[in-house]
Design a protein around this motif. Structure first.
Motif, short mmCIF file in Angstrom:
data_model
loop_
_atom_site.label_atom_id
_atom_site.label_comp_id
_atom_site.label_asym_id
_atom_site.label_seq_id
_atom_site.Cartn_x
_atom_site.Cartn_y
_atom_site.Cartn_z
N VAL A 126 0.84 -1.20 0.00
CA VAL A 126 0.00 0.00 0.00
C VAL A 126 0.87 1.25 0.00
CG1 VAL A 126 -1.73 1.29 1.27
CG2 VAL A 126 -1.89 -1.20 1.11
N GLY A 127 1.84 1.25 0.89
CA GLY A 127 2.86 2.28 0.83
C GLY A 127 2.48 3.68 1.24
N ALA A 128 2.30 4.54 0.28
CA ALA A 128 2.55 5.96 0.46
C ALA A 128 1.41 6.75 1.07
CB ALA A 128 2.91 6.56 -0.88
N VAL A 129 0.89 6.33 2.19
CA VAL A 129 -0.12 7.16 2.85
C VAL A 129 0.52 8.40 3.44
CG1 VAL A 129 -1.82 7.22 4.71
CG2 VAL A 129 -1.57 5.18 3.28
N GLY A 130 1.74 8.25 3.97
CA GLY A 130 2.35 9.35 4.72
C GLY A 130 3.51 10.01 3.99
N VAL A 131 3.25 10.68 2.89
CA VAL A 131 4.32 11.34 2.15
C VAL A 131 5.02 12.37 3.02
CG1 VAL A 131 4.84 12.85 0.21
CG2 VAL A 131 3.29 10.91 -0.09
N GLY A 132 4.23 13.11 3.78
CA GLY A 132 4.81 14.15 4.63
C GLY A 132 5.81 13.58 5.61
N LEU A 133 5.48 12.44 6.16
CA LEU A 133 6.41 11.82 7.09
C LEU A 133 7.66 11.33 6.38
CD1 LEU A 133 4.01 9.87 9.47
CD2 LEU A 133 5.34 11.92 9.97
N GLY A 134 7.49 10.92 5.13
CA GLY A 134 8.65 10.48 4.36
C GLY A 134 9.62 11.63 4.14
N VAL A 135 9.08 12.78 3.83
CA VAL A 135 9.93 13.96 3.65
C VAL A 135 10.62 14.30 4.96
CG1 VAL A 135 9.90 16.43 3.15
CG2 VAL A 135 8.52 14.86 1.76
N ARG A 136 9.86 14.21 6.03
CA ARG A 136 10.44 14.51 7.35
C ARG A 136 11.60 13.56 7.65
NH1 ARG A 136 12.73 16.47 10.22
NH2 ARG A 136 12.52 17.12 12.39
N ARG A 137 11.39 12.32 7.30
CA ARG A 137 12.42 11.32 7.57
C ARG A 137 13.67 11.60 6.74
NH1 ARG A 137 11.17 4.90 7.29
NH2 ARG A 137 9.33 5.59 8.40
N ALA A 138 13.44 12.09 5.53
CA ALA A 138 14.60 12.41 4.67
C ALA A 138 15.41 13.55 5.26
CB ALA A 138 14.11 12.76 3.27
N LEU A 139 14.73 14.50 5.86
CA LEU A 139 15.42 15.65 6.46
C LEU A 139 16.16 15.26 7.73
CD1 LEU A 139 12.63 18.35 6.00
CD2 LEU A 139 14.80 18.22 4.76
N GLU A 140 15.56 14.41 8.49
CA GLU A 140 16.17 13.97 9.74
C GLU A 140 15.73 12.53 9.97
OE1 GLU A 140 15.09 16.23 13.19
OE2 GLU A 140 16.53 15.21 14.49
N PRO A 141 16.60 11.59 9.74
CA PRO A 141 16.19 10.18 9.77
C PRO A 141 15.54 9.75 11.08
CG PRO A 141 18.35 10.40 8.76
CD PRO A 141 18.00 11.75 9.33
#
Lengths: 267, 343
Positions: free
Chosen positions: B26-41
């Protein structure tokens, strides 16, 4: 009226009022108590709490909860009131695009609960009321009235926020409808009569809540609705509950049955 | 074919593994969180959030609110090893709105049952608190929902968290940019905070369970009705920061009658017949979501919470009581969350 004494007894030594008995003074309960009791000490507390920018509210870190509108109505000092009006005019809510999920007029702003967020029914109503009572009739007032028109529930009255969310028509709340009606009193607007009739229908369903019942009584009395006496009678039967209520509910109880509404009148 | 050990534990883990695996696609429900994770793992303070340990969850089958619930809830709490002797306990139910035709709120009877259970287990005090986010008139919701009568019957105090004294709490996670939250002292100073959500779908978050239920600890007199500033910071992100600040010690999920579809307000009641009790809010929500027929990994905040706030590994969730697969439901998902349904 015993409730008046109960409310006055909650005044802190600094002149302000807390949200519940024995709590430290905060702007909103102090403003409501000042309006209910015509309390000079409470008005002075608010004037002392006013920022250099004219705002009155609670700051929690980066979040500012704006209470300037009711504070302006409760203040005595004209200079403090003018500064407060200046803040209200300069601190309108963020405009947001309309979406299928949250349809609304994206050109309108109104006022928000906290800084730099979306506008909602109650804070918009308070700011419209404060500006109208202070004699301001500029485009900001028109915008606030338009927000309330835009957000009015299908069939009349106001929810806390939108008319429709995700295709669901939201129901009106007594408390929110009450403050919006007080803000709009005296205006020749179809939404006022529609909302008043809706309020006269729905208030018995929410009469368990003292705040809701008090707002219903205050609003229907303000606009001279035929059901006002019945709601006031029901409210008057709740003296014991009022003594145990939070300060804002108690203050609205006193306002609805006393002469505090005169301080909210647009003349 | 599932295999049972003498406690049924393997079968329960298999149930959870199946639910989690379904969500990978299913994957990408939380795009915003993915971006957040990219900025600070890892946007949390390591010292405040050590790697989650083993979790304990008990599942109860309960088909009616009119049955004795205090006994089974106490049994479940004992099964997960809860020790509240001498503690001040705050029960935080989900009390949002009142509509007689639906199942928005945690049922007052299970709240009262929990009061009795914690008292029997030796709690020094048990208080019930909530800060509704829609209704400014909290007492209207308390009284019309029946919670007022239920608490008077067990002589338990209610505190309106929207009006309680507040104090600043520095955030030890950084999914929002709030930096701190002002929280009620009834929450911050309780020895044990128990999140007691209604099991339901939620049109912004996917599901309301014990983590999302922590929103009610954020006082509306500071943050407004609704707590709109939290939405500006992202619902999923705010759930993480709020839950990480509140950090409920225990969770009791009311799934006797759940809500499906357009929750948290406008959904439909659906009998599930489950109560889920746990000592880890993430693990409890994973088990409860799985019972709902929702893939926990497809709920962005829950998937992220499993990285630091609690345990989501089926191998490390000791699930006791009823076999959750026997209570498996297939709730209609909230709008926009069709991909999270496992059914």
């Amino acid at each position: 009226m015993p409730a008046t004494d109960d409310l006055a007894a909650r005044r802190n030594p600094d002149g302000g009022y807390g949200p519940v008995p024995r709590a430290g003074s905060e702007p909103e309960p102090t403003a409501l108590a000042a309006l209910a009791l015509d309390d000079d000490a409470a008005a002075s507390w608010l004037e002392a709490a006013q920022g250099d920018d004219g705002s009155v509210g609670m700051r929690a870190g980066a979040v500012f909860r704006d209470v300037t509108a009711p504070a302006v109505l409760a203040m005595r000092d004209p200079a403090a009131q003018r500064a407060g009006v200046g803040w209200i005019l300069a601190s309108r809510a963020r405009a947001e695009p309309s979406t299928d999920a949250l349809p609304h007029d994206p050109a309108l702003r109104g006022w928000a609960w906290t800084s730099d967020t979306f506008g909602w029914a109650e804070p918009t109503a308070w700011s419209v009321l404060a500006l109208r009572v202070m004699g301001h009739d500029g485009p900001e007032v028109d915008d606030g009235i338009a927000v309330l028109r835009d957000r009015a529930c299908v069939g009349g009255g106001w929810n806390y926020g939108n008319r429709i969310v995700l295709d669901e028509e939201l129901p009106p709340f007594v408390q929110t409808t009450g403050i919006a009606l007080i803000a709009l009193h005296g205006l020749d607007e179809p939404m006022v009569a529609t909302a008043a009739d809706r309020l006269a229908t729905i208030w018995p369903h929410e009469a368990d809540g003292l705040l809701s019942l008090a707002l219903a009584a205050a609003a229907l009395r303000t606009i001279g609705h035929r059901s006002a006496a019945e709601v006031a009678r029901r409210l008057g039967e709740r003296q014991a509950a009022a003594a145990d209520a939070d300060t804002i509910a108690l203050a609205w109880f006193v306002i609805a049955l006393g002469d505090g509404l005169e301080r909210l009148a647009v003349t | 074919m599932h295999h049972h050990d003498e406690h049924g534990a393997v079968d329960r883990r298999t149930f959870l593994r199946g639910a989690v695996a379904a969500g990978v696609a299913v994957g990408a429900v939380g795009v915003g969180l993915g971006v957040r994770r990219a900025l600070e793992p890892e946007p949390w303070d390591e010292a405040a959030f050590p790697p989650p340990g083993d979790a304990h969850v008990a599942v109860l089958a309960a088909s009616s609110y009119d049955a004795d619930l205090a006994g089974p809830v106490e049994d479940a709490l004992r099964q997960i090893g809860a020790d509240v002797r001498g503690a001040s306990v705050l029960l935080k139910p989900n009390l949002v709105e009142f509509d007689p035709g639906t199942s928005i709120n945690t049922d007052p009877r299970i709240v009262a049952a929990a009061v009795l259970a914690f008292r029997r287990m030796g709690a020094a005090s048990v208080t019930v608190g909530e800060g509704p986010g829609h209704r400014r008139d909290t007492m209207f919701v308390v009284e019309r929902s029946g919670l007022g009568d239920a608490l008077r019957a067990v002589e338990a105090p209610f505190v309106d968290l929207n009006l309680d004294a507040v104090e600043p709490v520095p955030l030890r996670s950084r999914y929002t940019r709030l930096g701190e939250l002002w929280l009620p002292t009834s929450v911050t100073r309780a020895d044990v905070v128990v999140s007691m959500p209604k099991m339901k779908t939620h049109h912004w978050a996917g599901v309301t369970l014990s983590l999302k239920n922590c929103f009610g600890c954020v006082p509306s007199r500071v943050y407004g009705w609704p707590k709109n500033v939290l939405h500006y910071h992202g619902v999923q992100q705010s759930i993480l920061d709020v839950a990480a600040a509140v950090r409920p010690d225990l969770a009791i999920v009311d799934g006797i009658v759940a809500m499906e579809g357009n929750g948290p307000i406008s959904g439909e009641p659906v009998p599930v017949g489950a109560i889920v009790v746990g000592d880890d809010p993430v693990a409890t929500d994973v088990v409860a979501a799985s019972i709902m027929g929702v893939d926990p990994a497809a709920i962005a905040y829950l998937d992220e919470a499993a990285r630091f706030l609690g345990q989501a590994d089926p191998e490390r969730i000791d699930t006791r009581g009823e076999d959750p697969s026997r209570l498996q439901a297939s709730l209609a998902p909230a709008p926009g969350f069709d991909g999270a349904a496992t059914g």
